[in-house]
Design a protein around this motif. Structure first.
Motif, PDB file in Angstrom:
ATOM      1  N   LEU A   1       0.826  -1.208   0.000  1.00  0.00           N
ATOM      2  CA  LEU A   1       0.000   0.000   0.000  1.00  0.00           C
ATOM      3  C   LEU A   1       0.858   1.255   0.000  1.00  0.00           C
ATOM      4  N   ILE A   2       1.947   1.247   0.757  1.00  0.00           N
ATOM      5  CA  ILE A   2       2.867   2.385   0.771  1.00  0.00           C
ATOM      6  C   ILE A   2       3.518   2.542  -0.598  1.00  0.00           C
TER       7      ILE A   2
ATOM      8  N   ASP B   1       2.850  13.022   6.066  1.00  0.00           N
ATOM      9  CA  ASP B   1       1.487  13.360   6.493  1.00  0.00           C
ATOM     10  C   ASP B   1       0.439  12.919   5.479  1.00  0.00           C
ATOM     11  N   GLU B   2       0.768  12.985   4.195  1.00  0.00           N
ATOM     12  CA  GLU B   2      -0.158  12.513   3.160  1.00  0.00           C
ATOM     13  C   GLU B   2      -0.366  10.994   3.267  1.00  0.00           C
TER      14      GLU B   2
ATOM     15  N   GLY C   1      -4.506   5.845   6.729  1.00  0.00           N
ATOM     16  CA  GLY C   1      -5.069   5.676   8.059  1.00  0.00           C
ATOM     17  C   GLY C   1      -4.154   4.878   8.969  1.00  0.00           C
ATOM     18  N   ILE C   2      -2.888   4.880   8.677  1.00  0.00           N
ATOM     19  CA  ILE C   2      -1.879   4.151   9.445  1.00  0.00           C
ATOM     20  C   ILE C   2      -1.378   5.051  10.575  1.00  0.00           C
TER      21      ILE C   2
ATOM     22  N   ALA D   1       6.355   5.390  10.299  1.00  0.00           N
ATOM     23  CA  ALA D   1       7.777   5.739  10.430  1.00  0.00           C
ATOM     24  C   ALA D   1       8.638   4.476  10.406  1.00  0.00           C
ATOM     25  N   MET D   2       8.209   3.436  11.098  1.00  0.00           N
ATOM     26  CA  MET D   2       8.971   2.176  11.102  1.00  0.00           C
ATOM     27  C   MET D   2       8.983   1.542   9.717  1.00  0.00           C
TER      28      MET D   2
END
Length: 166
Positions: free
Chosen positions: A27-28, A40-41, A47-48, A54-55
């Motif tokens: 998804l990323i 932030d986007e 919705g994570i 960050a990890m």
């Protein structure tokens, strides 16, 4: 809970899954491919949680799928870009998306369409034979032992089965 590591398995699929990491990774990668590149986007779109994102971003940078670039110096802010390895993962993600469109689409219909820029046509990705170009179907594939195969953790039974095809 500690994640099981597959990096030592003599299996390209297991090692690929080890690099991809978890369900968030495709998804990323999809979002970064689409142009959602800022922290932030990504939080807003997926919705994570910020901590988990960050990890995952750190792991994807360390794993060579994403590159972190500064887009503002004060305060320092970063965006994420696909590396060559990340771009090579996109067709697999698109193929998985096409599978989802066929077998798991929302009742309202497929969420997005894909247009091939070379021909301008909306398409559905397929996996094809690199030699003849025909679509790959499970019943038409025979797996053979490769030079790096071994009867080891993750492939003990598979290696024995593949030996029958030598």
């Amino acid at each position: 809970m500690k994640k099981v590591r597959f990096e030592e398995m003599r299996c390209s699929l297991a090692r690929a899954l080890d690099r991809i990491g978890d369900w968030w990774t495709p998804l990323i990668v999809r979002d970064v491919f689409i142009g959602v590149r800022r922290f932030d986007e990504l939080v807003e779109d997926l919705g994570i949680s910020r901590n988990l994102l960050a990890m995952r971003l750190s792991a994807l940078v360390d794993g060579g799928l994403l590159e972190k670039r500064v887009y503002r110096a004060r305060p320092e802010r970063h965006e994420y870009m696909l590396t060559e390895a990340g771009r090579d993962l996109v067709p697999a993600i698109l193929a998985l998306t096409a599978w989802g469109d066929r077998w798991a689409a929302p009742r309202e219909g497929v969420p997005m369409l894909m247009r091939h820029e070379n021909c301008g046509t909306v398409f559905s990705p397929t996996v094809t034979c690199s030699n003849c170009g025909e679509p790959i179907r499970a019943e038409e594939v025979t797996l053979l032992p490769g030079p790096g195969g071994a009867a080891a953790v993750g492939t003990r039974v598979v290696a024995r089965r593949l030996e029958h095809f030598r």
